[in-house]
Design an enzyme around this catalytic site. Structure first.
Site, mmCIF file in Angstrom:
data_model
loop_
_atom_site.group_PDB
_atom_site.id
_atom_site.type_symbol
_atom_site.label_atom_id
_atom_site.label_comp_id
_atom_site.label_asym_id
_atom_site.label_seq_id
_atom_site.Cartn_x
_atom_site.Cartn_y
_atom_site.Cartn_z
ATOM 1 N N GLY A 147 0.794 -1.228 0.000
ATOM 2 C CA GLY A 147 0.000 0.000 0.000
ATOM 3 C C GLY A 147 0.822 1.270 0.000
ATOM 4 O O GLY A 147 0.323 2.331 0.395
ATOM 5 N N GLN A 148 2.077 1.180 -0.459
ATOM 6 C CA GLN A 148 2.902 2.396 -0.508
ATOM 7 C C GLN A 148 2.345 3.360 -1.555
ATOM 8 O O GLN A 148 2.206 2.998 -2.724
ATOM 9 C CB GLN A 148 4.356 2.051 -0.846
ATOM 10 C CG GLN A 148 5.259 3.291 -0.851
ATOM 11 C CD GLN A 148 6.728 2.973 -1.149
ATOM 12 O OE1 GLN A 148 7.080 1.823 -1.414
ATOM 13 N NE2 GLN A 148 7.557 3.997 -1.105
ATOM 14 N N HIS A 154 9.518 6.089 3.902
ATOM 15 C CA HIS A 154 9.016 6.755 5.107
ATOM 16 C C HIS A 154 8.637 5.734 6.158
ATOM 17 O O HIS A 154 8.169 4.637 5.857
ATOM 18 C CB HIS A 154 7.827 7.673 4.794
ATOM 19 C CG HIS A 154 6.735 7.034 3.988
ATOM 20 N ND1 HIS A 154 6.830 6.837 2.631
ATOM 21 C CD2 HIS A 154 5.533 6.542 4.356
ATOM 22 C CE1 HIS A 154 5.718 6.254 2.204
ATOM 23 N NE2 HIS A 154 4.918 6.061 3.231
ATOM 24 N N HIS A 169 6.185 5.169 9.235
ATOM 25 C CA HIS A 169 4.996 5.642 9.949
ATOM 26 C C HIS A 169 5.234 5.412 11.444
ATOM 27 O O HIS A 169 5.648 4.325 11.853
ATOM 28 C CB HIS A 169 3.762 4.825 9.549
ATOM 29 C CG HIS A 169 3.313 5.006 8.135
ATOM 30 N ND1 HIS A 169 2.278 5.845 7.791
ATOM 31 C CD2 HIS A 169 3.745 4.453 6.977
ATOM 32 C CE1 HIS A 169 2.084 5.780 6.476
ATOM 33 N NE2 HIS A 169 2.964 4.944 5.968
HETATM 34 P P1 AMP Z 1 2.105 5.188 2.335
HETATM 35 O O1 AMP Z 1 0.747 4.668 2.005
HETATM 36 O O2 AMP Z 1 2.885 4.263 3.247
HETATM 37 O O3 AMP Z 1 2.887 5.570 1.100
HETATM 38 O O4 AMP Z 1 1.875 6.475 3.217
HETATM 39 C C1 AMP Z 1 1.864 7.770 2.714
HETATM 40 C C2 AMP Z 1 1.334 8.626 3.824
HETATM 41 O O5 AMP Z 1 1.582 9.975 3.495
HETATM 42 C C3 AMP Z 1 -0.171 8.493 4.044
HETATM 43 O O6 AMP Z 1 -0.417 8.102 5.395
HETATM 44 C C4 AMP Z 1 -0.703 9.896 3.749
HETATM 45 O O7 AMP Z 1 -1.769 10.272 4.580
HETATM 46 C C5 AMP Z 1 0.533 10.743 3.997
HETATM 47 N N1 AMP Z 1 0.546 12.021 3.300
HETATM 48 C C6 AMP Z 1 0.325 12.234 1.986
HETATM 49 N N2 AMP Z 1 0.441 13.546 1.697
HETATM 50 C C7 AMP Z 1 0.762 14.166 2.855
HETATM 51 C C8 AMP Z 1 0.994 15.513 3.217
HETATM 52 N N3 AMP Z 1 0.943 16.515 2.325
HETATM 53 N N4 AMP Z 1 1.284 15.798 4.511
HETATM 54 C C9 AMP Z 1 1.341 14.804 5.434
HETATM 55 N N5 AMP Z 1 1.127 13.514 5.148
HETATM 56 C C10 AMP Z 1 0.817 13.189 3.881
#
Ligand code: AMP
Length: 114
Positions: A93-94, A100, A102
């Site tokens: 689910g990236q 990054h 979490h």
């Molecule tokens: P992933 O699904 O592991 O790639 O996580 C990406 C994360 O980035 C998700 O939890 C989103 O809510 C977060 N995200 C996307 N855009 C932003 C943003 N502008 N500021 C803060 N978090 C964000």
């Protein structure tokens, strides 16, 4: 290659609630939290996924993990605990192609994750 949203956050081109930064990493609050507290810890270096890590990056990865407890403490999660997650690739689910971590807490988690 166009910049990812996280590169734009690092460059201060878009706003984010940045809670920690140093020469190697930036941490900010997730815009769509999945728990009462949800932060992201990212390297300043644009590394799309774990497969793109170079031998010299092991210190960055170590730094991300080593700083997590201090960032968790800042968020009041030391006692209650928290989960650290890397979604790496499509099946995980990236969504953002910038490595990054979490940091999620503030509620009791279930296992296994969905
Ligand atoms: P992933 O699904 O592991 O790639 O996580 C990406 C994360 O980035 C998700 O939890 C989103 O809510 C977060 N995200 C996307 N855009 C932003 C943003 N502008 N500021 C803060 N978090 C964000």
């Amino acid at each position: 290659m166009s910049k990812t949203i996280f590169e734009r956050i690092i460059a201060r081109e878009i706003a984010a609630d940045i809670i920690y930064e140093d020469d190697h990493i930036v941490a900010f609050m997730d815009i769509k939290p999945v728990a009462p507290t949800h932060a992201l810890i990212i390297p300043r270096k644009a590394i799309a996924r774990l497969e793109d890590l170079q031998p010299e990056d092991h210190s960055i990865l170590g730094h991300m993990l080593m700083k997590a407890p201090a960032i968790a403490a800042q968020l009041g999660l030391s006692e209650s605990g928290y989960r650290l997650v890397i979604n790496n690739g499509r099946d995980a689910g990236q969504e953002v192609a910038h490595l990054h971590l979490h940091l999620i807490g503030g509620r009791r988690m279930t296992w296994p994750p969905g």
